[in-house]
Design a protein around this motif. Sequence first.
Motif, PDB file in Angstrom:
ATOM      1  N   ALA A  14       0.802  -1.277   0.089  1.00  0.00           N
ATOM      2  CA  ALA A  14       0.115  -0.068   0.003  1.00  0.00           C
ATOM      3  C   ALA A  14       0.928   1.298  -0.017  1.00  0.00           C
ATOM      4  CB  ALA A  14      -0.909   0.165   1.136  1.00  0.00           C
ATOM      5  N   THR A  15       1.841   1.327   0.847  1.00  0.00           N
ATOM      6  CA  THR A  15       2.804   2.351   0.634  1.00  0.00           C
ATOM      7  C   THR A  15       3.446   2.750  -0.460  1.00  0.00           C
ATOM      8  OG1 THR A  15       3.118   1.944   3.280  1.00  0.00           O
ATOM      9  CG2 THR A  15       4.700   3.405   2.148  1.00  0.00           C
ATOM     10  N   GLN A  16       4.008   1.703  -1.067  1.00  0.00           N
ATOM     11  CA  GLN A  16       4.712   1.528  -2.506  1.00  0.00           C
ATOM     12  C   GLN A  16       3.779   2.027  -3.414  1.00  0.00           C
ATOM     13  OE1 GLN A  16       5.703  -2.063  -4.132  1.00  0.00           O
ATOM     14  NE2 GLN A  16       7.413  -1.131  -5.083  1.00  0.00           N
ATOM     15  N   THR A  17       2.527   1.684  -3.277  1.00  0.00           N
ATOM     16  CA  THR A  17       1.468   2.052  -4.307  1.00  0.00           C
ATOM     17  C   THR A  17       1.217   3.575  -4.249  1.00  0.00           C
ATOM     18  OG1 THR A  17       0.501  -0.160  -4.662  1.00  0.00           O
ATOM     19  CG2 THR A  17      -0.716   1.353  -5.354  1.00  0.00           C
ATOM     20  N   ALA A  18       0.879   3.923  -3.088  1.00  0.00           N
ATOM     21  CA  ALA A  18       0.317   5.276  -2.712  1.00  0.00           C
ATOM     22  C   ALA A  18       1.754   6.308  -3.424  1.00  0.00           C
ATOM     23  CB  ALA A  18       0.416   5.427  -1.437  1.00  0.00           C
ATOM     24  N   ARG A  19       3.151   5.906  -3.075  1.00  0.00           N
ATOM     25  CA  ARG A  19       4.250   6.516  -3.730  1.00  0.00           C
ATOM     26  C   ARG A  19       4.166   6.466  -5.047  1.00  0.00           C
ATOM     27  NH1 ARG A  19       8.570   4.543  -5.437  1.00  0.00           N
ATOM     28  NH2 ARG A  19       8.498   2.747  -4.395  1.00  0.00           N
ATOM     29  N   LEU A  20       4.020   5.429  -5.669  1.00  0.00           N
ATOM     30  CA  LEU A  20       3.811   5.483  -7.243  1.00  0.00           C
ATOM     31  C   LEU A  20       2.754   6.161  -7.814  1.00  0.00           C
ATOM     32  CD1 LEU A  20       4.277   1.850  -7.768  1.00  0.00           C
ATOM     33  CD2 LEU A  20       5.944   3.256  -8.281  1.00  0.00           C
ATOM     34  N   VAL A  21       1.750   6.372  -7.222  1.00  0.00           N
ATOM     35  CA  VAL A  21       0.408   7.224  -7.756  1.00  0.00           C
ATOM     36  C   VAL A  21       0.874   8.677  -7.624  1.00  0.00           C
ATOM     37  CG1 VAL A  21      -1.614   8.115  -7.230  1.00  0.00           C
ATOM     38  CG2 VAL A  21      -1.195   5.461  -7.087  1.00  0.00           C
ATOM     39  N   ARG A  24       3.109   9.723 -10.048  1.00  0.00           N
ATOM     40  CA  ARG A  24       2.524   9.288 -11.465  1.00  0.00           C
ATOM     41  C   ARG A  24       3.169   8.375 -12.371  1.00  0.00           C
ATOM     42  NH1 ARG A  24      -1.352  12.980 -11.539  1.00  0.00           N
ATOM     43  NH2 ARG A  24      -0.867  15.252 -10.663  1.00  0.00           N
ATOM     44  N   ARG A  25       3.694   7.357 -11.609  1.00  0.00           N
ATOM     45  CA  ARG A  25       4.232   6.282 -12.237  1.00  0.00           C
ATOM     46  C   ARG A  25       3.421   5.104 -12.419  1.00  0.00           C
ATOM     47  NH1 ARG A  25       9.487   5.597  -8.339  1.00  0.00           N
ATOM     48  NH2 ARG A  25       9.707   3.610  -9.447  1.00  0.00           N
ATOM     49  N   PHE A  26       2.228   5.511 -13.010  1.00  0.00           N
ATOM     50  CA  PHE A  26       1.266   4.545 -13.375  1.00  0.00           C
ATOM     51  C   PHE A  26       1.311   3.216 -13.845  1.00  0.00           C
ATOM     52  CE2 PHE A  26      -0.682   8.935 -13.398  1.00  0.00           C
ATOM     53  CZ  PHE A  26      -0.885   9.040 -12.129  1.00  0.00           C
ATOM     54  N   SER A  27       2.449   3.229 -14.767  1.00  0.00           N
ATOM     55  CA  SER A  27       2.673   1.836 -15.432  1.00  0.00           C
ATOM     56  C   SER A  27       3.280   0.792 -14.487  1.00  0.00           C
ATOM     57  CB  SER A  27       3.428   1.916 -16.605  1.00  0.00           C
ATOM     58  OG  SER A  27       4.920   2.565 -16.213  1.00  0.00           O
ATOM     59  N   GLU A  28       3.903   1.423 -13.447  1.00  0.00           N
ATOM     60  CA  GLU A  28       4.367   0.438 -12.422  1.00  0.00           C
ATOM     61  C   GLU A  28       3.171  -0.050 -11.325  1.00  0.00           C
ATOM     62  OE1 GLU A  28       8.212   1.685 -10.970  1.00  0.00           O
ATOM     63  OE2 GLU A  28       8.231   3.235 -12.599  1.00  0.00           O
ATOM     64  N   ILE A  29       2.107   0.283 -11.489  1.00  0.00           N
ATOM     65  CA  ILE A  29       1.050   0.295 -10.476  1.00  0.00           C
ATOM     66  C   ILE A  29       0.457  -1.255 -10.489  1.00  0.00           C
ATOM     67  CG2 ILE A  29      -1.163   0.888  -9.428  1.00  0.00           C
ATOM     68  CD1 ILE A  29      -0.403   3.745  -9.905  1.00  0.00           C
ATOM     69  N   ASP A  30       0.295  -1.896  -9.452  1.00  0.00           N
ATOM     70  CA  ASP A  30      -0.384  -3.215  -9.397  1.00  0.00           C
ATOM     71  C   ASP A  30      -1.918  -2.925  -9.488  1.00  0.00           C
ATOM     72  OD1 ASP A  30      -1.583  -5.899  -8.923  1.00  0.00           O
ATOM     73  OD2 ASP A  30      -0.678  -5.962  -7.111  1.00  0.00           O
ATOM     74  N   ALA A  31      -2.456  -2.569 -10.771  1.00  0.00           N
ATOM     75  CA  ALA A  31      -3.695  -2.014 -11.157  1.00  0.00           C
ATOM     76  C   ALA A  31      -4.716  -3.287 -10.488  1.00  0.00           C
ATOM     77  CB  ALA A  31      -4.026  -1.625 -12.247  1.00  0.00           C
TER      78      ALA A  31
END
Length: 145
Positions: A14-21, A24-31
Motif C-alpha cells: 500500500a505504501t509503495q502503491t501510494a508513492r507510485l501514484v 505518477r508512475r502509473f505503469s508500475e502500479i499493480d492495478a
Amino acid sequence: MQQSLYDQDLYGWATQTARLVRERRFSEIDAVNLAEELESMGKTELRSLESRLVVLLEHLLKWQHQPEQRSKSWRRTLIEQRKRIGRLLDDSPSLRPKLPELLADAYDSALRWAADETGMDESDFPPTCGYSIQQLLDADYYPDT
C-alpha cells in the motif's frame, strides 16, 4: 512461483502503491490489486454503517420498550452511534442513499439483539422498523413508550 509484494506485505504494498501514484508512475502500479483494495475499502465503510445502525436500533428498541431500564449508558450509546454514523455520512456522502436498504437488515439484527438483551420475545417488538431515517439521525429523538 514468487509471491508479489501484495501477497507478502500488504502495508508495504500500500505504501509503495501510494508513492507510485503520487509520482505518477502509473505503469508500475499493480492495478488489479489496487482496484480490489479500493472496492474493499468501500465495502468496509458500508459494513461499518450497517453495524452502527444495528447498535443504534437495538438501543432505540430497548429505550422504547423497557423505559424502566433506561440508563445513562444507553443514552451515551445512542449519542455515540449517531455521532459516528454522522461522521461516516459526512466522509462518504454516497452512503446516504444506501440507508433505506441497509435499514431492513440492520433492523432484523437489532430486533434479535434487543430481544436477547432484554429477555423479551421478538414478537414484543414491531416486525419492521418504525423509525424514519430522519429520526434515527436526529440527536434529540428518543422514542416514547
